[in-house]
Scaffold this motif. Sequence first.
Motif, PDB file in Angstrom:
ATOM      1  N   ALA A 144     -14.907 -43.647 -17.583  1.00  0.00           N
ATOM      2  CA  ALA A 144     -16.031 -43.031 -18.324  1.00  0.00           C
ATOM      3  C   ALA A 144     -15.925 -41.961 -19.192  1.00  0.00           C
ATOM      4  O   ALA A 144     -16.388 -41.907 -20.287  1.00  0.00           O
ATOM      5  CB  ALA A 144     -17.162 -42.408 -17.236  1.00  0.00           C
ATOM      6  N   ALA A 145     -15.163 -41.128 -18.867  1.00  0.00           N
ATOM      7  CA  ALA A 145     -14.643 -39.666 -19.725  1.00  0.00           C
ATOM      8  C   ALA A 145     -13.866 -40.311 -20.795  1.00  0.00           C
ATOM      9  O   ALA A 145     -14.109 -39.724 -21.936  1.00  0.00           O
ATOM     10  CB  ALA A 145     -13.717 -38.904 -18.921  1.00  0.00           C
ATOM     11  N   ALA A 146     -12.868 -41.178 -20.632  1.00  0.00           N
ATOM     12  CA  ALA A 146     -12.166 -41.828 -21.822  1.00  0.00           C
ATOM     13  C   ALA A 146     -13.064 -42.275 -22.824  1.00  0.00           C
ATOM     14  O   ALA A 146     -13.015 -42.068 -24.181  1.00  0.00           O
ATOM     15  CB  ALA A 146     -11.219 -42.790 -21.435  1.00  0.00           C
ATOM     16  N   PRO A 161      -8.727 -31.828 -26.226  1.00  0.00           N
ATOM     17  CA  PRO A 161      -9.341 -31.006 -25.038  1.00  0.00           C
ATOM     18  C   PRO A 161     -10.573 -30.347 -25.503  1.00  0.00           C
ATOM     19  O   PRO A 161     -11.410 -29.873 -24.268  1.00  0.00           O
ATOM     20  CB  PRO A 161      -8.331 -30.066 -24.893  1.00  0.00           C
ATOM     21  N   GLU A 162     -11.008 -29.916 -26.580  1.00  0.00           N
ATOM     22  CA  GLU A 162     -12.165 -29.451 -27.002  1.00  0.00           C
ATOM     23  C   GLU A 162     -13.471 -30.303 -26.557  1.00  0.00           C
ATOM     24  O   GLU A 162     -14.607 -29.677 -26.508  1.00  0.00           O
ATOM     25  CB  GLU A 162     -12.427 -29.102 -28.356  1.00  0.00           C
ATOM     26  N   ARG A 163     -13.249 -31.562 -26.311  1.00  0.00           N
ATOM     27  CA  ARG A 163     -14.380 -32.568 -25.939  1.00  0.00           C
ATOM     28  C   ARG A 163     -14.594 -32.478 -24.535  1.00  0.00           C
ATOM     29  O   ARG A 163     -15.475 -33.246 -24.092  1.00  0.00           O
ATOM     30  CB  ARG A 163     -13.907 -33.992 -26.307  1.00  0.00           C
ATOM     31  N   TRP A 164     -13.994 -31.430 -23.623  1.00  0.00           N
ATOM     32  CA  TRP A 164     -14.372 -31.349 -22.231  1.00  0.00           C
ATOM     33  C   TRP A 164     -15.995 -31.168 -21.981  1.00  0.00           C
ATOM     34  O   TRP A 164     -16.470 -31.613 -21.185  1.00  0.00           O
ATOM     35  CB  TRP A 164     -13.697 -30.329 -21.587  1.00  0.00           C
ATOM     36  N   GLU A 165     -16.456 -30.376 -23.111  1.00  0.00           N
ATOM     37  CA  GLU A 165     -17.845 -30.045 -22.784  1.00  0.00           C
ATOM     38  C   GLU A 165     -18.828 -31.286 -23.037  1.00  0.00           C
ATOM     39  O   GLU A 165     -19.675 -31.569 -22.404  1.00  0.00           O
ATOM     40  CB  GLU A 165     -18.330 -28.766 -23.904  1.00  0.00           C
ATOM     41  N   LEU A 166     -18.241 -32.241 -23.811  1.00  0.00           N
ATOM     42  CA  LEU A 166     -18.990 -33.492 -24.148  1.00  0.00           C
ATOM     43  C   LEU A 166     -19.060 -34.244 -22.986  1.00  0.00           C
ATOM     44  O   LEU A 166     -19.933 -34.788 -22.520  1.00  0.00           O
ATOM     45  CB  LEU A 166     -18.272 -34.246 -25.454  1.00  0.00           C
ATOM     46  N   VAL A 167     -17.774 -34.458 -22.207  1.00  0.00           N
ATOM     47  CA  VAL A 167     -17.737 -35.095 -21.131  1.00  0.00           C
ATOM     48  C   VAL A 167     -18.648 -34.379 -19.880  1.00  0.00           C
ATOM     49  O   VAL A 167     -19.329 -35.233 -19.280  1.00  0.00           O
ATOM     50  CB  VAL A 167     -16.116 -35.097 -20.550  1.00  0.00           C
ATOM     51  N   ASP A 168     -18.492 -33.195 -19.694  1.00  0.00           N
ATOM     52  CA  ASP A 168     -19.461 -32.421 -18.609  1.00  0.00           C
ATOM     53  C   ASP A 168     -20.879 -32.608 -18.807  1.00  0.00           C
ATOM     54  O   ASP A 168     -21.628 -32.845 -18.100  1.00  0.00           O
ATOM     55  CB  ASP A 168     -19.021 -30.967 -18.677  1.00  0.00           C
ATOM     56  N   TYR A 227     -19.030 -36.932  -9.805  1.00  0.00           N
ATOM     57  CA  TYR A 227     -18.838 -36.767 -11.284  1.00  0.00           C
ATOM     58  C   TYR A 227     -17.877 -36.132 -11.938  1.00  0.00           C
ATOM     59  O   TYR A 227     -16.944 -35.804 -11.093  1.00  0.00           O
ATOM     60  CB  TYR A 227     -20.052 -35.699 -11.400  1.00  0.00           C
ATOM     61  N   ALA A 228     -17.737 -35.828 -13.190  1.00  0.00           N
ATOM     62  CA  ALA A 228     -16.618 -35.168 -13.603  1.00  0.00           C
ATOM     63  C   ALA A 228     -17.102 -33.837 -14.117  1.00  0.00           C
ATOM     64  O   ALA A 228     -18.065 -33.358 -14.482  1.00  0.00           O
ATOM     65  CB  ALA A 228     -16.366 -35.871 -15.165  1.00  0.00           C
ATOM     66  N   GLN A 229     -15.961 -32.854 -13.931  1.00  0.00           N
ATOM     67  CA  GLN A 229     -16.476 -31.617 -14.169  1.00  0.00           C
ATOM     68  C   GLN A 229     -15.532 -31.143 -15.215  1.00  0.00           C
ATOM     69  O   GLN A 229     -14.137 -31.015 -15.306  1.00  0.00           O
ATOM     70  CB  GLN A 229     -15.926 -30.480 -12.852  1.00  0.00           C
ATOM     71  N   GLY A 230     -15.992 -31.141 -16.479  1.00  0.00           N
ATOM     72  CA  GLY A 230     -15.330 -30.804 -17.702  1.00  0.00           C
ATOM     73  C   GLY A 230     -14.728 -29.495 -17.874  1.00  0.00           C
ATOM     74  O   GLY A 230     -15.604 -28.619 -17.442  1.00  0.00           O
TER      75      GLY A 230
END
Length: 175
Positions: free
Chosen positions: A12-14, A55-62, A78-81
């Motif tokens: 899902a994160a990918a 790595p800047e997309r961690w917030e989008l995943v979160d 869940y994913a913790q971005g």
Amino acid sequence: MTREQLEHVIRAAATIADDDEIVVIGSQAVLGQFPDAPEELCRSMEADIWPRNHPERWELVDGSIGELSPFHETFGYYAQGVGPETAILPRGWQDRLVRVESPRTRGAVGLCIEIHDLVVSKYLAGREKDMTFVKAAIVHGLVEEGTLRQRLEGISADESALLRVASFISRDFAH
């Protein structure tokens, strides 16, 4: 969290981050090296992750599959971005990442930090839940004292933190 659930989070994160490599840090990274890790090491319902190439997309995943999201409410995990600076890790940790890929990841790859790197980062974080994780990893024979000490030498942290961790390692392996 189970290995299958971690693979679901990776997939899902990918998709969300448009990045086929997802770095997994935090306690659930143990599932990379030990797919059937002891239950007390898998109590967390979140996987701390960031997209390796973005790595800047961690917030989008979160924001998409993080805590209290529809994903979390639907699946119970869940994913913790997080960003790459979240954990203090030993020198060379990137070379020891454990690949997680299966039909359930659908072409995406999870890159989980190796158990000794994970335990050193838990020692440095020093929270009660981290110390509980460390002790369980030791009790189940997943880490070796000598390797932990070697990894500690590769840490950029203040001298007092390193001495504190070294004393914890001695204490925890004395039992």
